[in-house]
Scaffold this motif. Structure first.
Motif, PDB file in Angstrom:
ATOM      1  N   PRO A 107       0.660  -0.968  -0.297  1.00 28.89           N
ATOM      2  CA  PRO A 107      -0.081   0.309  -0.007  1.00 28.89           C
ATOM      3  C   PRO A 107       0.716   1.745  -0.365  1.00 28.89           C
ATOM      4  CG  PRO A 107      -0.744  -1.864   1.486  1.00 28.89           C
ATOM      5  CD  PRO A 107       0.300  -2.092   1.388  1.00 28.89           C
ATOM      6  N   LYS A 108       0.320   2.398  -0.307  1.00 29.66           N
ATOM      7  CA  LYS A 108       1.273   3.719  -0.268  1.00 29.66           C
ATOM      8  C   LYS A 108       0.356   4.337   0.277  1.00 29.66           C
ATOM      9  CE  LYS A 108       2.763   2.965  -5.353  1.00 29.66           C
ATOM     10  NZ  LYS A 108       2.457   3.435  -7.277  1.00 29.66           N
ATOM     11  N   ASP A 124      -3.447   5.216   3.838  1.00 22.68           N
ATOM     12  CA  ASP A 124      -3.393   5.259   2.175  1.00 22.68           C
ATOM     13  C   ASP A 124      -4.251   6.094   1.690  1.00 22.68           C
ATOM     14  OD1 ASP A 124      -5.519   4.445   3.207  1.00 22.68           O
ATOM     15  OD2 ASP A 124      -4.675   2.442   3.016  1.00 22.68           O
TER      16      ASP A 124
END
Length: 290
Positions: A107-108, A124
């Protein structure tokens, strides 16, 4: 180099090599401080390997150019603490990557919130908390003191000072043993640190103490225009140049910081040069003094 330049680099490209801890927490709303800053900043990083043809795949991956853009809000409080909120945006300076990189399905981080204790929370795109960890943030107490005396120095945190403020800075630098030299055309250099030409009785207590900084100021405009960091061998470690522009209120605000640094991979010993351009837009500052 100003603390603010270091802070932006540290906070925006802060290493996120932590275990993911996903939940539904949300960033706490920030209260107004004695100084409130908001701006958009884009960091463009261009690493160059000295011997690219002989570099390993890992070295090539670590030297891929990238750009990152964020909307930043900073609240500075009377005790010198600060709270930060950074939300990633689509970069304007798109880069073409010429290397094949492994896919990254983790996840970014979209939003980063740093509270007054220095605890960073990373979220996120769904506002789900990915992880938390401490982020190094220095005290802004000197900025608070200066702003209380003169609200017009509000942009000093970003390298823009008043002429009187620069005169005081130079006097303090001399008192602390720094070498202050007139260069002509309203330019003055300040050499500080424990390098070869610094104060003879300065003691070296750690690696950073062996570095020497040379800052160049324009005394009439009250701005820092360049900084160079040297090691014990008088070789340049990092160099930065500052560009400013007039805002809608006809006041100087930061526009771009151009930086170059030279480092070495601690494992392979590969040398590389890193160019970093930091672009500031929509800079708004407010002083809240009763």
């Amino acid at each position: 180099m100003t603390f603010f330049a270091y802070a932006i680099l540290t906070l925006i490209v802060s290493a996120c090599q932590k275990e993911f801890e996903v939940d539904n927490s949300h960033a706490e709303a920030q209260r107004s401080g004695i100084v409130d800053l908001s701006f958009e900043v884009e960091t463009l990083t261009l690493p160059t390997l000295q011997n690219a043809e002989d570099a390993t795949t890992q070295e090539k991956i670590q030297s891929i150019a990238f750009s990152e853009r964020s909307k930043v809000q900073v609240n500075i409080y009377e005790d010198g603490t600060s709270a930060w909120r950074m939300e990633k945006q689509k970069p304007i300076h798109d880069l073409t990557v010429h290397h094949q990189t492994p896919p990254n399905n983790r996840p970014k981080v979209l939003t980063t919130s740093i509270d007054r204790t220095g605890m960073g929370s990373f979220y996120d795109h769904n506002d789900s908390l990915l992880f938390k960890h401490k982020v190094p943030v220095s005290s802004f107490i000197e900025v608070v003191t200066n702003v209380k005396e003169n609200p017009n120095v509000i942009f000093s945190v970003m390298g823009v000072k008043t002429a009187d403020n620069v005169k005081l800075l130079l006097a303090n630098a001399k008192a602390k043993g720094s070498i202050v030299s007139e260069l002509g055309s309203n330019l003055v250099s300040v050499r500080s640190g424990n390098g070869k030409n610094a104060v003879a009785n300065a003691r070296q207590t750690n690696e950073s103490d062996s570095l020497t900084t040379v800052d160049i100021f324009n005394t009439s405009l009250g701005i820092l225009i360049g900084s160079t960091l040297y090691d014990q061998q008088e070789e340049i470690v990092c160099q930065a140049f500052y560009k400013y522009r007039l805002n809608m209120d006809n006041r100087l605000v930061p526009e771009t910081i151009y930086m170059q640094s030279w480092d070495k991979d601690p494992v392979t010993g590969a040398k590389r040069k890193v160019e970093t351009n930091i672009y500031f837009e929509n800079v708004v500052a407010t002083v809240n003094i009763n």
